[in-house]
Design an enzyme around this catalytic site. Structure first.
Site, PDB file in Angstrom:
ATOM      1  N   TYR A 164      21.618   8.159   3.762  1.00 10.03           N
ATOM      2  CA  TYR A 164      21.681   8.980   4.979  1.00 10.03           C
ATOM      3  C   TYR A 164      21.072   8.290   6.194  1.00 10.03           C
ATOM      4  O   TYR A 164      21.675   8.292   7.279  1.00 10.03           O
ATOM      5  CB  TYR A 164      20.943  10.292   4.699  1.00 10.03           C
ATOM      6  CG  TYR A 164      20.894  11.255   5.858  1.00 10.03           C
ATOM      7  CD1 TYR A 164      21.961  12.110   6.118  1.00 10.03           C
ATOM      8  CD2 TYR A 164      19.772  11.325   6.687  1.00 10.03           C
ATOM      9  CE1 TYR A 164      21.909  13.016   7.172  1.00 10.03           C
ATOM     10  CE2 TYR A 164      19.717  12.226   7.741  1.00 10.03           C
ATOM     11  CZ  TYR A 164      20.789  13.069   7.977  1.00 10.03           C
ATOM     12  OH  TYR A 164      20.736  13.952   9.016  1.00 10.03           O
ATOM     13  N   LYS A 194      23.045   7.234   9.899  1.00  8.38           N
ATOM     14  CA  LYS A 194      22.830   7.769  11.246  1.00  8.38           C
ATOM     15  C   LYS A 194      22.578   6.629  12.243  1.00  8.38           C
ATOM     16  O   LYS A 194      22.956   6.737  13.409  1.00  8.38           O
ATOM     17  CB  LYS A 194      21.670   8.772  11.242  1.00  8.38           C
ATOM     18  CG  LYS A 194      22.005  10.057  10.464  1.00  8.38           C
ATOM     19  CD  LYS A 194      23.184  10.802  11.083  1.00  8.38           C
ATOM     20  CE  LYS A 194      23.487  12.121  10.409  1.00  8.38           C
ATOM     21  NZ  LYS A 194      24.594  12.867  11.017  1.00  8.38           N
TER      22      LYS A 194
HETATM   23  N1  NAP Z   1      18.782  19.907   9.412  1.00  8.15           N
HETATM   24  C1  NAP Z   1      18.102  18.883   9.901  1.00  8.15           C
HETATM   25  O1  NAP Z   1      16.876  18.808   9.764  1.00  8.15           O
HETATM   26  C2  NAP Z   1      18.807  17.802  10.659  1.00  8.15           C
HETATM   27  C3  NAP Z   1      18.017  16.865  11.353  1.00  8.15           C
HETATM   28  C4  NAP Z   1      18.642  15.869  12.069  1.00  8.15           C
HETATM   29  C5  NAP Z   1      20.019  15.806  12.090  1.00  8.15           C
HETATM   30  N2  NAP Z   1      20.760  16.721  11.408  1.00  8.15           N
HETATM   31  C6  NAP Z   1      22.219  16.608  11.484  1.00  8.15           C
HETATM   32  O2  NAP Z   1      22.747  17.857  11.893  1.00  8.15           O
HETATM   33  C7  NAP Z   1      24.085  17.995  11.385  1.00  8.15           C
HETATM   34  C8  NAP Z   1      24.231  19.322  10.674  1.00  8.15           C
HETATM   35  O3  NAP Z   1      23.330  19.324   9.577  1.00  8.15           O
HETATM   36  P1  NAP Z   1      22.774  20.683   8.936  1.00  8.15           P
HETATM   37  O4  NAP Z   1      21.326  20.502   8.789  1.00  8.15           O
HETATM   38  O5  NAP Z   1      23.316  21.842   9.666  1.00  8.15           O
HETATM   39  O6  NAP Z   1      23.417  20.568   7.482  1.00  8.15           O
HETATM   40  P2  NAP Z   1      24.160  21.651   6.544  1.00  8.15           P
HETATM   41  O7  NAP Z   1      23.598  23.010   6.728  1.00  8.15           O
HETATM   42  O8  NAP Z   1      24.151  21.020   5.207  1.00  8.15           O
HETATM   43  O9  NAP Z   1      25.644  21.646   7.146  1.00  8.15           O
HETATM   44  C9  NAP Z   1      26.457  20.514   7.018  1.00  8.15           C
HETATM   45  C10 NAP Z   1      27.873  20.932   7.364  1.00  8.15           C
HETATM   46  O10 NAP Z   1      28.717  19.762   7.233  1.00  8.15           O
HETATM   47  C11 NAP Z   1      29.811  20.143   6.408  1.00  8.15           C
HETATM   48  N3  NAP Z   1      30.422  19.006   5.741  1.00  8.15           N
HETATM   49  C12 NAP Z   1      29.868  18.158   4.846  1.00  8.15           C
HETATM   50  N4  NAP Z   1      30.792  17.273   4.442  1.00  8.15           N
HETATM   51  C13 NAP Z   1      31.949  17.573   5.105  1.00  8.15           C
HETATM   52  C14 NAP Z   1      33.248  17.035   5.127  1.00  8.15           C
HETATM   53  N5  NAP Z   1      33.591  15.989   4.351  1.00  8.15           N
HETATM   54  N6  NAP Z   1      34.178  17.592   5.947  1.00  8.15           N
HETATM   55  C15 NAP Z   1      33.862  18.651   6.714  1.00  8.15           C
HETATM   56  N7  NAP Z   1      32.657  19.229   6.723  1.00  8.15           N
HETATM   57  C16 NAP Z   1      31.707  18.688   5.921  1.00  8.15           C
HETATM   58  C17 NAP Z   1      29.250  21.155   5.435  1.00  8.15           C
HETATM   59  O11 NAP Z   1      30.311  21.873   4.816  1.00  8.15           O
HETATM   60  P3  NAP Z   1      30.123  22.607   3.363  1.00  8.15           P
HETATM   61  O12 NAP Z   1      29.474  23.931   3.653  1.00  8.15           O
HETATM   62  O13 NAP Z   1      31.523  22.699   2.882  1.00  8.15           O
HETATM   63  O14 NAP Z   1      29.261  21.695   2.548  1.00  8.15           O
HETATM   64  C18 NAP Z   1      28.440  21.993   6.410  1.00  8.15           C
HETATM   65  O15 NAP Z   1      29.265  22.859   7.131  1.00  8.15           O
HETATM   66  C19 NAP Z   1      24.313  16.782  10.484  1.00  8.15           C
HETATM   67  O16 NAP Z   1      25.009  15.784  11.209  1.00  8.15           O
HETATM   68  C20 NAP Z   1      22.907  16.314  10.169  1.00  8.15           C
HETATM   69  O17 NAP Z   1      22.854  14.950   9.846  1.00  8.15           O
HETATM   70  C21 NAP Z   1      20.185  17.724  10.691  1.00  8.15           C
END
Ligand code: NAP
Length: 253
Positions: free
Chosen positions: A177, A181
């Protein structure tokens, strides 16, 4: 005549930060296509947002690792809207090594990496973004103010991860991961360079650690994490391009 609504697409928006980005863009009056790889989850998320008064939110099926599904989504947008104004590349996947690293677990160091896992993470977090972006660029080129936001992570900052005294330098190394990024940040800069002399602005957003399925122990809400992506999605014509931002401003590469 009513003003033309801005059309936005958010990938991976059935939950987490993407869901909140979709909600906040719709509340600003945009027509939001809520991307989900699972049709039922996308329909349910869009219905929930509409029922809560978020505005015009419509589900669209899209697996960012499947060029056919991405192509079908682009065709749908072309038929119904003829253009796209805002693309938020939010969908991402996480590997156990990075999750373990964040809790101080050193059992998944790069030297023991499972390459299939690393490839799968890059497939979604990097190649998926390129697949979606290139499929949507012809539609974005028909917008008068196109914006692309790549949802990255502060974990991908090379300067932060290589500072042994900083918080990210203290996280055990892992190569799924986190470098995905970093690669996404470089991809962001390359698109911004290609489109520098156009109206298209391309930036990377760092939401900060937010409580989602990806990061269940975080304290910050997904709604708060969504704000920086929304800000970059709604930049004025003089806004930056090729940058990496969090709530406080530019994030060091
Ligand atoms: N949460 C944090 O602390 C954090 C911090 C920094 C950056 N981010 C970034 O923020 C973004 C959202 O993360 P989140 O924390 O909201 O994660 P999350 O709750 O796990 O949501 C991830 C989303 O991406 C979807 N996804 C995964 N693989 C996919 C694919 N092949 N095609 C289409 N959709 C797909 C998932 O769908 P499913 O429901 O089908 O799995 C889900 O809707 C990401 O880019 C992550 O790297 C998050």
């Amino acid at each position: 005549m009513p003003a033309r609504r801005t059309v936005a697409l958010v990938t991976g928006a059935n939950k987490g930060i993407g869901y909140q980005v979709a909600a906040q863009l719709a509340k600003r009056g945009m027509t939001v296509l809520l991307g989900a790889r699972n049709r039922a989850w996308g329909v349910k998320a869009a219905e929930t947002l509409r029922a809560a008064g978020a505005g015009d939110v419509r589900p669209i099926v899209m697996d960012v690792t499947d060029p056919d599904s991405v192509g079908a989504a682009a065709t749908h947008l072309d038929i119904h809207f003829r253009r796209l104004d805002v693309l938020v590349n939010n969908a991402a996947t996480y590997d156990e090594a990075a999750r373990a690293a964040c809790t101080g677990d050193t059992r998944h160091l790069p030297s023991g990496a499972d390459l299939d896992v690393v490839r799968a993470v890059f497939e979604t977090n990097v190649f998926g973004v390129i697949t979606v972006t290139n499929a949507m660029l012809p539609l974005l080129s028909r917008s008068s103010a196109p914006r692309i936001v790549n949802v990255s992570s502060g974990l991908g900052s090379l300067s932060a991860m290589s500072d042994p005294d900083g918080p990210l330098g203290k996280i055990p190394p892992s190569i799924g991961y986190i470098p995905s990024k970093t690669a996404l940040n470089a991809v962001t800069v390359q698109y911004a360079r290609e489109y520098r002399d156009t109206a298209l602005l391309v930036n990377a957003a760092d939401p900060g650690p937010c409580a989602t399925e990806l990061n269940p122990t975080a304290v910050r809400t997904a709604a708060a994490g969504a704000r920086v992506a929304v800000r970059l999605a709604t930049l004025g014509p003089d806004g930056p391009t090729g940058g990496f931002f969090n709530d406080d401003g530019p994030v060091p590469w």
